[in-house]
Design a protein around this motif. Structure first.
Motif, PDB file in Angstrom:
ATOM      1  N   ALA A 171      22.536 -32.318  -7.640  1.00  8.53           N
ATOM      2  CA  ALA A 171      22.530 -31.092  -6.835  1.00  8.53           C
ATOM      3  C   ALA A 171      22.138 -29.951  -7.759  1.00  8.53           C
ATOM      4  CB  ALA A 171      23.897 -30.839  -6.211  1.00  8.53           C
ATOM      5  N   TRP A 172      21.374 -29.007  -7.222  1.00  7.65           N
ATOM      6  CA  TRP A 172      20.960 -27.887  -8.069  1.00  7.65           C
ATOM      7  C   TRP A 172      20.821 -26.605  -7.258  1.00  7.65           C
ATOM      8  CZ3 TRP A 172      17.639 -31.565  -6.239  1.00  7.65           C
ATOM      9  CH2 TRP A 172      16.415 -31.163  -5.693  1.00  7.65           C
ATOM     10  N   CYS A 173      21.050 -25.490  -7.943  1.00 12.45           N
ATOM     11  CA  CYS A 173      20.848 -24.172  -7.364  1.00 12.45           C
ATOM     12  C   CYS A 173      20.630 -23.225  -8.529  1.00 12.45           C
ATOM     13  CB  CYS A 173      22.046 -23.739  -6.526  1.00 12.45           C
ATOM     14  SG  CYS A 173      21.717 -22.241  -5.540  1.00 12.45           S
ATOM     15  N   THR A 174      19.487 -22.566  -8.562  1.00  9.76           N
ATOM     16  CA  THR A 174      19.089 -21.768  -9.709  1.00  9.76           C
ATOM     17  C   THR A 174      19.943 -20.514  -9.860  1.00  9.76           C
ATOM     18  OG1 THR A 174      17.459 -20.498  -8.446  1.00  9.76           O
ATOM     19  CG2 THR A 174      16.710 -22.574  -9.452  1.00  9.76           C
ATOM     20  N   GLY A 175      19.857 -19.914 -11.068  1.00 14.02           N
ATOM     21  CA  GLY A 175      20.485 -18.619 -11.300  1.00 14.02           C
ATOM     22  C   GLY A 175      21.983 -18.697 -11.501  1.00 14.02           C
ATOM     23  N   GLY A 176      22.700 -17.740 -10.946  1.00 15.69           N
ATOM     24  CA  GLY A 176      24.145 -17.631 -11.127  1.00 15.69           C
ATOM     25  C   GLY A 176      24.913 -18.300 -10.014  1.00 15.69           C
ATOM     26  N   ALA A 186      31.396 -31.778  -3.173  1.00 16.42           N
ATOM     27  CA  ALA A 186      31.636 -32.238  -1.802  1.00 16.42           C
ATOM     28  C   ALA A 186      30.394 -32.861  -1.191  1.00 16.42           C
ATOM     29  CB  ALA A 186      32.105 -31.058  -0.944  1.00 16.42           C
ATOM     30  N   ALA A 187      29.206 -32.456  -1.672  1.00 12.46           N
ATOM     31  CA  ALA A 187      27.949 -33.006  -1.160  1.00 12.46           C
ATOM     32  C   ALA A 187      27.597 -34.346  -1.804  1.00 12.46           C
ATOM     33  CB  ALA A 187      26.819 -32.008  -1.388  1.00 12.46           C
ATOM     34  N   GLY A 188      28.455 -34.854  -2.686  1.00 11.94           N
ATOM     35  CA  GLY A 188      28.244 -36.177  -3.242  1.00 11.94           C
ATOM     36  C   GLY A 188      27.450 -36.217  -4.532  1.00 11.94           C
ATOM     37  N   ALA A 189      27.321 -35.087  -5.227  1.00  7.88           N
ATOM     38  CA  ALA A 189      26.538 -35.059  -6.461  1.00  7.88           C
ATOM     39  C   ALA A 189      27.278 -35.746  -7.599  1.00  7.88           C
ATOM     40  CB  ALA A 189      26.232 -33.616  -6.852  1.00  7.88           C
ATOM     41  N   ASP A 190      26.500 -36.382  -8.478  1.00  6.70           N
ATOM     42  CA  ASP A 190      27.029 -36.885  -9.746  1.00  6.70           C
ATOM     43  C   ASP A 190      26.889 -35.847 -10.848  1.00  6.70           C
ATOM     44  OD1 ASP A 190      27.616 -39.585  -8.809  1.00  6.70           O
ATOM     45  OD2 ASP A 190      25.436 -39.849  -8.719  1.00  6.70           O
ATOM     46  N   VAL A 191      25.977 -34.884 -10.641  1.00  4.09           N
ATOM     47  CA  VAL A 191      25.764 -33.806 -11.601  1.00  4.09           C
ATOM     48  C   VAL A 191      25.270 -32.585 -10.848  1.00  4.09           C
ATOM     49  CG1 VAL A 191      23.405 -34.598 -12.114  1.00  4.09           C
ATOM     50  CG2 VAL A 191      24.607 -33.122 -13.758  1.00  4.09           C
ATOM     51  N   PHE A 192      25.705 -31.409 -11.281  1.00  3.71           N
ATOM     52  CA  PHE A 192      25.239 -30.152 -10.695  1.00  3.71           C
ATOM     53  C   PHE A 192      24.535 -29.353 -11.776  1.00  3.71           C
ATOM     54  CE2 PHE A 192      26.346 -25.623  -9.403  1.00  3.71           C
ATOM     55  CZ  PHE A 192      25.343 -25.540  -8.441  1.00  3.71           C
ATOM     56  N   VAL A 193      23.331 -28.865 -11.456  1.00  2.16           N
ATOM     57  CA  VAL A 193      22.526 -28.077 -12.390  1.00  2.16           C
ATOM     58  C   VAL A 193      22.342 -26.689 -11.810  1.00  2.16           C
ATOM     59  CG1 VAL A 193      20.299 -27.863 -13.563  1.00  2.16           C
ATOM     60  CG2 VAL A 193      21.333 -30.129 -13.232  1.00  2.16           C
ATOM     61  N   THR A 194      22.667 -25.672 -12.612  1.00  3.01           N
ATOM     62  CA  THR A 194      22.446 -24.288 -12.211  1.00  3.01           C
ATOM     63  C   THR A 194      22.063 -23.489 -13.455  1.00  3.01           C
ATOM     64  OG1 THR A 194      23.402 -22.404 -11.009  1.00  3.01           O
ATOM     65  CG2 THR A 194      24.898 -23.663 -12.414  1.00  3.01           C
TER      66      THR A 194
END
Length: 250
Positions: A171-176, A186-194
């Motif tokens: 899962a990813w969402c740029t910036g802050g 909750a969306a089932g990600a194994d890793v989150f990138v921001t």
């Protein structure tokens, strides 16, 4: 040459700005000359970008971060006076698109970052559906994913390991967007990138097993504005554009 109203109207429709709740105005923030021949795009309407745009002969500037931030008191003093004074002295228009540019499914910051990393979104999550999520073509580990980010973004990243599971879904969402970490989990990600990390996220990663990566606010948000400016040139004859990158360690 296109009129500034042509650009404002086209981008407003393309990015569907009316559907977003944002803390600053999206669209034309400073009115300059009527006709626009040369457009400079960049991430933030800093004084350094404005001065570089003046030197480049810009008629208008297109950015992701405009003049207005959450919590400003509205007085035209200090840095705000300096930026606004330069724009008005040189009759340069300023266009800024914040959340609408993050969210656009093709030209937005999240879509463009995903394209550079080979990630395809199959779901959206978080406030106003700003976050993107998708399955990786091949499972990887945190070391492999951070190596890819360093290579493609050209900067070091901050990585907080989870429980060491294979990374199959990102899962990813740029910036802050560090506040979206719980929604990514909750969306089932194994890793989150921001772009950024705050104190709580390190604990969430340790306690949930989901890895967290902060790859830089500026570094993750360089691409949407470039794609948007390129689309403008395709659609509006007589317009030229260039991207000026004012480096930022954040």
């Amino acid at each position: 040459m296109p009129h500034r109203h042509d650009i404002d109207r086209y981008l407003g429709q393309l990015l569907d700005v009316g559907r977003f709740k944002d803390y600053g105005p999206n669209g034309l923030q400073v009115e300059g000359r009527d006709e626009i021949r040369h457009l400079v795009c960049g991430v933030t309407a800093s004084l350094a970008l404005i001065d570089a745009a003046i030197a480049a002969g810009a008629d208008a500037i297109l950015v992701h971060h405009g003049l207005f931030w959450r919590g400003q008191d509205g007085r035209i003093t200090g840095w705000m006076k300096q930026r606004l004074q330069r724009l008005l002295q040189h009759d340069i228009s300023l266009f800024a698109y914040h959340l609408p540019l993050d969210a656009h499914p093709e030209l937005g910051n999240n879509a463009q970052l995903g394209a550079r990393l080979g990630w395809r979104a199959d779901a959206r999550f978080g406030e106003q559906d700003l976050g993107f999520a998708g399955a990786l073509d091949m499972p990887t580990d945190l070391a492999g994913l951070t190596a890819l980010l360093r290579e493609r973004l050209g900067r070091e990243v901050i990585a907080v390991p989870g429980d060491g599971r294979p990374l199959r879904r990102v899962a990813w969402c740029t910036g802050g967007a560090q506040g979206f970490f719980e929604a990514a989990i909750a969306a089932g990600a194994d890793v989150f990138v921001t772009g950024e990390i705050s104190e709580p996220q390190a604990h969430y990663a340790a306690e949930t097993g989901v890895a967290f990566v902060a790859a830089g606010h500026h570094a993750t948000e360089r691409y949407g504005v470039q794609a948007l400016a390129a689309r403008l040139v395709q659609e509006l004859p007589g317009l030229t554009q260039q991207f000026i990158d004012i480096d930022n360690p954040a």
